[in-house]
Motif scaffolding. Sequence first.
Motif, PDB file in Angstrom:
ATOM      1  N   THR A  83       0.845  -1.187   0.000  1.00 30.91           N
ATOM      2  CA  THR A  83       0.000   0.000   0.000  1.00 30.91           C
ATOM      3  C   THR A  83       0.887   1.245   0.000  1.00 30.91           C
ATOM      4  OG1 THR A  83      -0.184   0.187   2.406  1.00 30.91           O
ATOM      5  CG2 THR A  83      -1.814  -1.191   1.292  1.00 30.91           C
ATOM      6  N   GLY A  84       0.363   2.302  -0.582  1.00 28.21           N
ATOM      7  CA  GLY A  84       1.116   3.555  -0.621  1.00 28.21           C
ATOM      8  C   GLY A  84       2.429   3.427  -1.362  1.00 28.21           C
ATOM      9  N   SER A  85       2.397   2.714  -2.474  1.00 37.42           N
ATOM     10  CA  SER A  85       3.657   2.428  -3.175  1.00 37.42           C
ATOM     11  C   SER A  85       3.862   3.252  -4.439  1.00 37.42           C
ATOM     12  CB  SER A  85       3.750   0.937  -3.483  1.00 37.42           C
ATOM     13  OG  SER A  85       2.598   0.475  -4.147  1.00 37.42           O
ATOM     14  N   LYS A 137       7.346   3.165  -2.780  1.00 37.74           N
ATOM     15  CA  LYS A 137       7.802   3.011  -4.171  1.00 37.74           C
ATOM     16  C   LYS A 137       9.182   2.348  -4.205  1.00 37.74           C
ATOM     17  CE  LYS A 137       8.605   5.734  -8.362  1.00 37.74           C
ATOM     18  NZ  LYS A 137       8.559   7.108  -8.897  1.00 37.74           N
ATOM     19  N   ALA A 138      10.065   2.762  -3.307  1.00 32.70           N
ATOM     20  CA  ALA A 138      11.400   2.150  -3.246  1.00 32.70           C
ATOM     21  C   ALA A 138      11.301   0.675  -2.881  1.00 32.70           C
ATOM     22  CB  ALA A 138      12.270   2.895  -2.236  1.00 32.70           C
ATOM     23  N   THR A 139      10.387   0.342  -1.994  1.00 29.53           N
ATOM     24  CA  THR A 139      10.177  -1.055  -1.610  1.00 29.53           C
ATOM     25  C   THR A 139       9.665  -1.862  -2.794  1.00 29.53           C
ATOM     26  OG1 THR A 139       9.703  -0.366   0.667  1.00 29.53           O
ATOM     27  CG2 THR A 139       8.970  -2.568   0.009  1.00 29.53           C
ATOM     28  N   ALA A 140       8.688  -1.322  -3.509  1.00 24.05           N
ATOM     29  CA  ALA A 140       8.145  -1.997  -4.690  1.00 24.05           C
ATOM     30  C   ALA A 140       9.230  -2.213  -5.737  1.00 24.05           C
ATOM     31  CB  ALA A 140       6.997  -1.180  -5.272  1.00 24.05           C
ATOM     32  N   LEU A 141      10.060  -1.215  -5.940  1.00 21.50           N
ATOM     33  CA  LEU A 141      11.155  -1.320  -6.904  1.00 21.50           C
ATOM     34  C   LEU A 141      12.119  -2.441  -6.517  1.00 21.50           C
ATOM     35  CD1 LEU A 141      12.530  -0.121  -9.432  1.00 21.50           C
ATOM     36  CD2 LEU A 141      13.674   1.490  -7.910  1.00 21.50           C
ATOM     37  N   GLN A 142      12.451  -2.535  -5.241  1.00 23.63           N
ATOM     38  CA  GLN A 142      13.375  -3.579  -4.794  1.00 23.63           C
ATOM     39  C   GLN A 142      12.766  -4.973  -4.948  1.00 23.63           C
ATOM     40  OE1 GLN A 142      16.565  -3.140  -4.145  1.00 23.63           O
ATOM     41  NE2 GLN A 142      16.762  -5.354  -4.002  1.00 23.63           N
ATOM     42  N   PHE A 202       2.584  -8.631   2.450  1.00 23.95           N
ATOM     43  CA  PHE A 202       1.552  -7.600   2.443  1.00 23.95           C
ATOM     44  C   PHE A 202       2.094  -6.465   3.301  1.00 23.95           C
ATOM     45  CE2 PHE A 202      -2.991  -6.381   3.846  1.00 23.95           C
ATOM     46  CZ  PHE A 202      -3.145  -5.544   2.760  1.00 23.95           C
ATOM     47  N   ILE A 203       2.552  -5.413   2.649  1.00 27.47           N
ATOM     48  CA  ILE A 203       3.226  -4.331   3.328  1.00 27.47           C
ATOM     49  C   ILE A 203       2.296  -3.131   3.434  1.00 27.47           C
ATOM     50  CG2 ILE A 203       5.203  -2.770   3.264  1.00 27.47           C
ATOM     51  CD1 ILE A 203       6.666  -5.050   1.732  1.00 27.47           C
ATOM     52  N   LEU A 204       1.959  -2.783   4.671  1.00 29.98           N
ATOM     53  CA  LEU A 204       1.053  -1.669   4.931  1.00 29.98           C
ATOM     54  C   LEU A 204       1.865  -0.400   5.103  1.00 29.98           C
ATOM     55  CD1 LEU A 204      -1.239  -3.565   7.422  1.00 29.98           C
ATOM     56  CD2 LEU A 204      -1.641  -3.143   4.996  1.00 29.98           C
ATOM     57  N   ASN A 205       2.054   0.302   4.010  1.00 28.72           N
ATOM     58  CA  ASN A 205       2.900   1.472   3.987  1.00 28.72           C
ATOM     59  C   ASN A 205       2.113   2.779   3.870  1.00 28.72           C
ATOM     60  OD1 ASN A 205       5.622   2.811   3.528  1.00 28.72           O
ATOM     61  ND2 ASN A 205       4.516   3.367   1.663  1.00 28.72           N
ATOM     62  N   ALA A 206       0.870   2.716   3.411  1.00 32.35           N
ATOM     63  CA  ALA A 206       0.091   3.928   3.181  1.00 32.35           C
ATOM     64  C   ALA A 206      -0.069   4.710   4.482  1.00 32.35           C
ATOM     65  CB  ALA A 206      -1.270   3.591   2.597  1.00 32.35           C
ATOM     66  N   GLY A 207       0.045   5.992   4.361  1.00 35.40           N
ATOM     67  CA  GLY A 207      -0.128   6.855   5.523  1.00 35.40           C
ATOM     68  C   GLY A 207      -1.248   7.842   5.302  1.00 35.40           C
TER      69      GLY A 207
END
Length: 94
Positions: free
Chosen positions: A8-10, A16-21, A85-90
Motif C-alpha cells: 500500500t502507498g507504493s 515506491k522504493a520497496t516496490a522497486l526492490q 503484504f506491506i502496509l505502507n500507506a499513511g
Amino acid sequence: MKPTAFITGSTLGIGKATALQFAREGWRVIIHGLTEETCKSVVNEIKQATDNQYIDYYSCDLAELDEIEKMARFIQDNYPSLDAFILNAGTFSA
C-alpha cells in the motif's frame, strides 16, 4: 510461481522504493495508490527499470471502507496468495 507482494502507498517514497526492490528481486508486485493515473505511471516506471513485467496495480482510497472491501475481493479473485503484504500507506490530518 513468483512470490507476490502487495504494497500500500507504493506510488512514492519508501513504498515506491520497496516496490522497486521487490521487482528487482523478481517478485510479482501489486502497486497501490490513490489514483489509477499515478499507479499506471509507477507500474510503467518500475517495469522499465527492472524488466519485470509482473507489476500490477490497484487504486483506491483506504479511507473508504467499501473501497477496502472491493480491494480485498479483487486480491482474493486475482491472486492465489500473497507472500508479503506491506502496509505502507499513511494518512495526514490537520
